[in-house]
Design a protein around this motif. Sequence first.
Motif, PDB file in Angstrom:
ATOM      1  N   GLN A  19      -6.391   4.198  -5.819  1.00 20.10           N
ATOM      2  CA  GLN A  19      -7.351   3.163  -5.252  1.00 20.10           C
ATOM      3  C   GLN A  19      -6.947   1.646  -4.957  1.00 20.10           C
ATOM      4  N   ALA A  20      -5.908   1.485  -5.592  1.00 17.96           N
ATOM      5  CA  ALA A  20      -5.288  -0.225  -4.528  1.00 17.96           C
ATOM      6  C   ALA A  20      -4.639   0.239  -3.524  1.00 17.96           C
ATOM      7  N   ALA A  21      -4.148   1.544  -3.387  1.00 12.61           N
ATOM      8  CA  ALA A  21      -3.447   1.207  -1.996  1.00 12.61           C
ATOM      9  C   ALA A  21      -4.638   0.907  -1.566  1.00 12.61           C
ATOM     10  N   THR A  22      -5.532   1.785  -1.208  1.00 14.75           N
ATOM     11  CA  THR A  22      -6.427   2.144  -0.182  1.00 14.75           C
ATOM     12  C   THR A  22      -7.146   0.413  -0.183  1.00 14.75           C
ATOM     13  N   VAL A  23      -7.436  -0.850  -1.077  1.00 15.99           N
ATOM     14  CA  VAL A  23      -7.281  -1.575  -0.372  1.00 15.99           C
ATOM     15  C   VAL A  23      -7.169  -2.526   0.009  1.00 15.99           C
ATOM     16  N   GLY A  40       0.444  -1.581  -0.099  1.00 18.66           N
ATOM     17  CA  GLY A  40       0.344  -0.178  -0.044  1.00 18.66           C
ATOM     18  C   GLY A  40       1.002   1.723  -0.072  1.00 18.66           C
ATOM     19  N   ILE A  41       1.521   1.388   0.782  1.00 20.37           N
ATOM     20  CA  ILE A  41       3.079   2.539   1.160  1.00 20.37           C
ATOM     21  C   ILE A  41       3.663   2.519  -0.723  1.00 20.37           C
ATOM     22  N   VAL A  42       4.042   1.696  -0.936  1.00 20.21           N
ATOM     23  CA  VAL A  42       4.791   2.105  -2.594  1.00 20.21           C
ATOM     24  C   VAL A  42       3.654   2.207  -3.170  1.00 20.21           C
ATOM     25  N   LEU A  43       2.695   1.755  -3.167  1.00 17.22           N
ATOM     26  CA  LEU A  43       1.214   2.161  -4.448  1.00 17.22           C
ATOM     27  C   LEU A  43       0.958   3.858  -4.197  1.00 17.22           C
ATOM     28  N   THR A  44       0.694   3.777  -3.299  1.00 17.63           N
ATOM     29  CA  THR A  44       0.744   5.662  -2.455  1.00 17.63           C
ATOM     30  C   THR A  44       1.860   6.634  -3.334  1.00 17.63           C
ATOM     31  N   SER A  45       2.992   6.127  -2.788  1.00 17.05           N
ATOM     32  CA  SER A  45       4.327   6.527  -3.721  1.00 17.05           C
ATOM     33  C   SER A  45       3.953   7.186  -4.761  1.00 17.05           C
ATOM     34  N   ASN A  46       3.613   5.868  -5.805  1.00 19.53           N
ATOM     35  CA  ASN A  46       3.719   5.398  -7.404  1.00 19.53           C
ATOM     36  C   ASN A  46       2.618   6.902  -7.394  1.00 19.53           C
TER      37      ASN A  46
END
Length: 212
Positions: free
Chosen positions: A168-172, A25-31
């Motif tokens: 959205q994926a990070a939220t999941v 989630g952290i990686v996706l949020t960073s992206n």
Amino acid sequence: MKRRTLDILFSIGGLGLAALLLVIGIVLTSNANFANTYVRDQLGAQNITFTPADQLSDDEKNVECLVENAGKELTTGKQAECYANEYIGLHLKNMAGGQTYADLGQPQSQLREQVATAQQTNDPALADLQAQLAEVSAQRDTVFKGETLRGLLLTSYGFSEMGTKAGQAATVMYLGAALLLLLSLAGLVHAFRTPPSRTFAAPSPERADTTA
């Protein structure tokens, strides 16, 4: 196997999986943040501003996103999509009758050949042919620039959508990590409330038949 041991093993596994989902989630949020910031900075550097509401043409007034963004600076992916498809697309359609850069190549080549022939034969229609060639060449050049800008804006829009999907994926991932954390904590609580001597065993066939 003891019930407490089984609960602890499942809980530890759940905590490990929750940590993994948290990292993802952290990686996706960073992206997502990178994509949004990059798109905003790149679009902002172009200094593109939507036409003010009082200067919109009749056709433009019928486009909802052009009215909503009237007079605003273009800084987001959705605005880029609107400007590319509705503003540039509309003007290109009106300018060349919907013809693309490739479509205008054939008439331009034909006119060049006609101009060359007219120059050799001293055709009185030379001036008219040259004027037509100049007009078609100008249209093709303008269409090329418009299509190029439109493509770049749509690329920015696509990049921004990737950032949105990543968010959205990070939220999941965060929700999954939170759920696993709660379940793991509940499992640990249950483990330490369970008597150490209690074992976990499958029901005997006789008991299963009785239950059925």
